[in-house]
Design a protein around this motif. Structure first.
Motif, PDB file in Angstrom:
ATOM      1  N   ASP A 111       0.867  -1.172   0.000  1.00 20.17           N
ATOM      2  CA  ASP A 111       0.000   0.000   0.000  1.00 20.17           C
ATOM      3  C   ASP A 111       0.911   1.232   0.000  1.00 20.17           C
ATOM      4  O   ASP A 111       1.479   1.596   1.027  1.00 20.17           O
ATOM      5  CB  ASP A 111      -0.895  -0.016   1.248  1.00 20.17           C
ATOM      6  N   VAL A 112       1.076   1.865  -1.170  1.00 19.77           N
ATOM      7  CA  VAL A 112       2.041   2.969  -1.278  1.00 19.77           C
ATOM      8  C   VAL A 112       1.573   4.247  -0.582  1.00 19.77           C
ATOM      9  O   VAL A 112       2.331   5.213  -0.495  1.00 19.77           O
ATOM     10  CB  VAL A 112       2.385   3.284  -2.754  1.00 19.77           C
ATOM     11  N   SER A 113       0.329   4.243  -0.072  1.00 14.89           N
ATOM     12  CA  SER A 113      -0.093   5.376   0.763  1.00 14.89           C
ATOM     13  C   SER A 113       0.439   5.215   2.186  1.00 14.89           C
ATOM     14  O   SER A 113       0.384   6.146   2.985  1.00 14.89           O
ATOM     15  CB  SER A 113      -1.616   5.490   0.791  1.00 14.89           C
ATOM     16  N   ASN A 140      -0.713   3.556   4.735  1.00 11.74           N
ATOM     17  CA  ASN A 140      -1.788   3.813   5.701  1.00 11.74           C
ATOM     18  C   ASN A 140      -2.344   2.527   6.296  1.00 11.74           C
ATOM     19  O   ASN A 140      -3.420   2.547   6.887  1.00 11.74           O
ATOM     20  CB  ASN A 140      -2.935   4.583   5.023  1.00 11.74           C
ATOM     21  N   ASP A 141      -1.633   1.411   6.152  1.00 12.74           N
ATOM     22  CA  ASP A 141      -2.147   0.137   6.637  1.00 12.74           C
ATOM     23  C   ASP A 141      -1.510  -0.195   7.988  1.00 12.74           C
ATOM     24  O   ASP A 141      -0.342  -0.573   8.055  1.00 12.74           O
ATOM     25  CB  ASP A 141      -1.815  -0.964   5.614  1.00 12.74           C
ATOM     26  N   GLU A 143       7.946   9.853   3.142  1.00 12.10           N
ATOM     27  CA  GLU A 143       7.227   8.851   2.348  1.00 12.10           C
ATOM     28  C   GLU A 143       7.051   9.281   0.900  1.00 12.10           C
ATOM     29  O   GLU A 143       6.954   8.437   0.000  1.00 12.10           O
ATOM     30  CB  GLU A 143       5.882   8.498   2.988  1.00 12.10           C
ATOM     31  N   ASP A 144       7.040  10.590   0.632  1.00 11.86           N
ATOM     32  CA  ASP A 144       6.961  11.051  -0.767  1.00 11.86           C
ATOM     33  C   ASP A 144       8.215  10.636  -1.535  1.00 11.86           C
ATOM     34  O   ASP A 144       8.138  10.241  -2.703  1.00 11.86           O
ATOM     35  CB  ASP A 144       6.803  12.576  -0.826  1.00 11.86           C
ATOM     36  N   ARG A 177       7.974   6.914  -2.188  1.00 16.33           N
ATOM     37  CA  ARG A 177       7.042   6.672  -3.304  1.00 16.33           C
ATOM     38  C   ARG A 177       7.692   7.044  -4.639  1.00 16.33           C
ATOM     39  O   ARG A 177       7.521   6.348  -5.642  1.00 16.33           O
ATOM     40  CB  ARG A 177       5.752   7.481  -3.103  1.00 16.33           C
ATOM     41  N   LYS A 205       1.006  10.920  12.223  1.00 20.18           N
ATOM     42  CA  LYS A 205       0.570   9.779  11.415  1.00 20.18           C
ATOM     43  C   LYS A 205       0.874   8.473  12.126  1.00 20.18           C
ATOM     44  O   LYS A 205       0.036   7.568  12.176  1.00 20.18           O
ATOM     45  CB  LYS A 205       1.246   9.799  10.042  1.00 20.18           C
TER      46      LYS A 205
END
Length: 697
Positions: free
Chosen positions: A143-145, A147-148, A591-592, A595, A668
């Protein structure tokens, strides 16, 4: 006493937050139940729930509260764990409703549910999810967001999640972080050594540090490996010395016994200044070594070798050890060598124009002969030209740089250039006394010993970046170590700080040298650790600010540099060459940027299995990035500090300071931690034991 009260309050706040969250979820459950009595869908869901009730009991989803708890707490815990069955009821209800209303029928509903919901459902209903003993290693979708929470924290016990949440709450308090070192010292005085050690292990030490020695860290390394993550090991013991002592040591060890001779053409940035002699000034994220004597450097070498042995025993050739060159020798020698390198560049600029490394000028020996035409018959000039390193594409180096890793060469004799008008040889480095020449040779001997040991143990070395006034020497020595040891694989990695204006050019030049001299190139890309100090020093000493103007410019520099490395890797793949001749670590908590790297890999056609790109974050920070990467089959690392509790307090202080500066990331991580703690309480997984079946790439 105050510390204990504070921690109790934090724990109470956490419990209350959980209770409020669970209460809200219970209300939702009751509303769904009360509104579904007349619904055939609800009836079907209840029937399904009864059918699988025995199966869920066997899987221990409904856990009885421990008998040692108080009656009130037992009642609340029993109630929250009992919600597990209601959670299953609601999920079944949603599945049935989705199935009834889906135009494609029941088969469409799995594709329509959210990624996170699907994973929770599969985790709760798949028999294989409770066992990790399958014959083949696990690989999860990424999950490249990021958020898991399940992917982020499946390697953690519930207590470790609670501890992490408490630590981040403390890091959110500016006053506590600002005075953290003082508070830790007071706590030790109030609690005594034993209670203080227990407090640290229950909070900051336990969260950010793997253990006290190379034996006690093995369980942490093994657990990381079972979840697809590899270690970069660092013995994080530091001296807790005063500013006055730090300044005294630095000034004494940065000036030659012959004096600080600022000859014509001397560059102020490569000379010690007492105002900035304490290199910890405005630095929160990097460890600092202050030279005391040669015996201390020998002990540091032995410590690094122990790190190599610890990594080798637990990682099967995939581990890394981080070292700092300032731990291995006298800083004066790095300052002098850095000045030589920069004066050499200035010499070439005066000779041929342009800027940058000698290699970037693309001049040949014949070009140099033209410059020295008027003094070409001078024997010294002829000898100098004979020793210039070049190939068919032009000059690589003016000096035989192998001399700096040759224990028999003298620095004073190596760095001499001819005057274009007179032909006289002039030194680019001041005369170094024999004792200090010996100290330089000792530093190189120590580094050679470390790298040779790493090669024998099949462990890699990452040489950390330091301040810009040391960095030219550190990079030059590191590249010579690459040329010497990186013949069949990347053993030695250099570190590049992308907040520096010259980063892109430096990486490009070093990549070009590796290509032309045919050795494996390893680079760790970081944003950097010394920005405020570098800016303040440049302004005070009157030389150009070496740092990019803002964060956006630094991010652009990082992405441009990474893209250039990936472009060269692709060229090597396309030509049928070994793409592993370039190895890059994306060492970032952004994280940007992670990604961006993943997207670039996909666009260029680089897969994780190519083993040319890896990712790294610090232990205790950004688990929501590292673990999903490792579990999805990417090469992921944690920077693992270890050492006795008492001796890593300066390290813990820096981690607290660094976390204060990244509040957005803390928010986060706190949100994801709370989501996972809540999920485990609801599902009766309070005593969850991590057991992974992932194999690092």
């Amino acid at each position: 006493m105050y510390i204990c009260i504070f921690f109790c309050k934090l724990l109470l706040d956490l419990v209350m937050a959980l209770l409020r969250s669970l209460s809200a979820q219970r209300t939702t459950i009751n509303l769904v139940k009360s509104g579904s009595c007349s619904s055939p869908t609800a009836a079907a869901a209840v029937a399904a729930q009864r059918t699988h009730h025995h199966h869920h009991q066997r899987r221990n989803l409904h856990v009885a509260p421990p008998s040692s708890l108080s009656p009130n707490l037992k009642h609340h815990l029993h109630h929250h764990l009992h919600l597990n069955r209601h959670h299953q009821l609601i999920w079944s209800l949603l599945i049935q409703q989705r199935s009834l209303h889906s135009p494609s029928g029941p088969n469409q509903q799995v594709a329509d549910v959210s990624t996170l919901g699907r994973k929770q459902y599969q985790a709760s209903s798949s028999p294989s999810s409770s066992s990790s003993s399958s014959s083949s290693p696990q690989r999860d979708p990424l999950d490249v967001s990021f958020n898991d929470p399940i992917a982020a924290f499946k390697s953690k016990t519930t207590w470790e999640l609670v501890r992490a949440y408490l630590v981040y709450m403390i890091c959110s308090s500016e006053k506590l972080v600002e005075h953290n070192m003082t508070l830790m010292k007071w706590s030790k005085q109030i609690l005594g050594q034993r209670l203080f050690t227990a407090l640290m292990k229950a909070t900051f030490y336990g969260h950010f540090v793997a253990g006290e020695d190379q034996i006690k860290i093995i369980p942490t390394l093994e657990r990381l490996r079972s979840f697809g993550v590899k270690p970069i090991l660092d013995y994080s013991v530091e001296e807790d010395i005063t500013q006055e002592e730090a300044e005294k040591r630095e000034v004494e060890s940065s000036v030659s016994s012959a004096g600080d001779n600022k000859e014509e053409g001397a560059m102020p940035q490569y000379h010690v200044d007492k105002s900035f002699a304490d290199r910890r000034y405005k630095v929160s994220s990097a460890r600092t070594y202050f030279y005391l004597n040669e015996a201390t450097c020998e002990r540091n070498m032995e410590t690094f070798i122990k790190c190599l042995e610890a990594v080798s025993g637990a990682t099967f050739g995939t581990g890394i050890t981080a070292i700092k060159l300032t731990a291995l020798g006298r800083p004066q020698l790095l300052l002098q060598l850095s000045e030589v390198i920069m004066r050499t560049r200035k010499y070439m600029e005066d000779l041929v124009g342009g800027q940058g490394n000698v290699l970037t000028h693309h001049k040949t020996i014949k070009d140099l002969e033209k410059y020295y035409a008027s003094v070409g018959d001078n024997k010294d000039v002829q000898e100098f030209l004979k020793n210039v390193t070049s190939d068919k594409e032009g000059i690589l180096h003016l000096f035989p740089w192998s001399g700096i890793v040759d224990e028999n060469s003298q620095l004073s004799d190596t760095f001499r250039v001819p005057d274009p008008q007179t032909g006289q040889m002039r030194r680019l480095i001041s005369q170094i006394p024999p004792k200090e020449e010996e100290m330089f040779r000792n530093m190189i001997r120590r580094l050679n010993t470390i790298v040779k040991t790493a090669a024998e143990l099949d462990v890699r070395i990452m040489i950390d970046a330091e301040q810009t006034y040391f960095q030219p020497a550190i990079s030059r020595i590191t590249l010579e170590m690459m040329r010497k040891y990186n013949k069949d694989k990347a053993i030695v990695f250099n570190t590049y700080q992308c907040y520096l204006r010259e980063s892109f050019r430096e990486v490009g030049t070093d990549l070009e040298q590796a290509k032309r001299q045919n050795f494996y190139f390893g680079a760790k890309l970081v944003r950097g650790a010394y920005m405020e100090q570098e800016r303040a020093r440049a302004q005070a000493l009157g030389y150009p600010d070496p740092v990019n103007p803002d964060y956006e410019a630094t991010t652009d520099m990082y992405h441009r540099t990474l893209s250039e490395c990936l472009r060269r890797i692709k060229l090597m793949k396309d030509c049928g060459d070994d793409a592993r001749k370039i190895g890059i670590m994306v060492a970032s908590h952004n994280e940007d940027t992670v990604r961006f790297a993943i997207q670039q890999m996909k666009e260029i056609g680089i897969s994780p299995e190519d083993k040319v790109i890896c990712f790294g974050q610090l232990l205790g920070m950004c688990d929501y990035i590292t673990f999903p990467l490792g579990q999805a089959g990417y090469s992921a690392y944690k920077y693992i500090p270890y050492g006795p509790v008492e001796e890593v307090l300066p390290y813990l202080s820096r981690r607290a300071q660094e976390n204060k500066g990244v509040l957005k990331k803390i928010q986060k991580e706190k949100r994801l931690l709370m989501a996972e703690i809540r999920r485990r309480l609801i599902r009766g997984q309070l005593f969850y034991k991590p057991k992974g079946n992932y194999v690092p790439i």
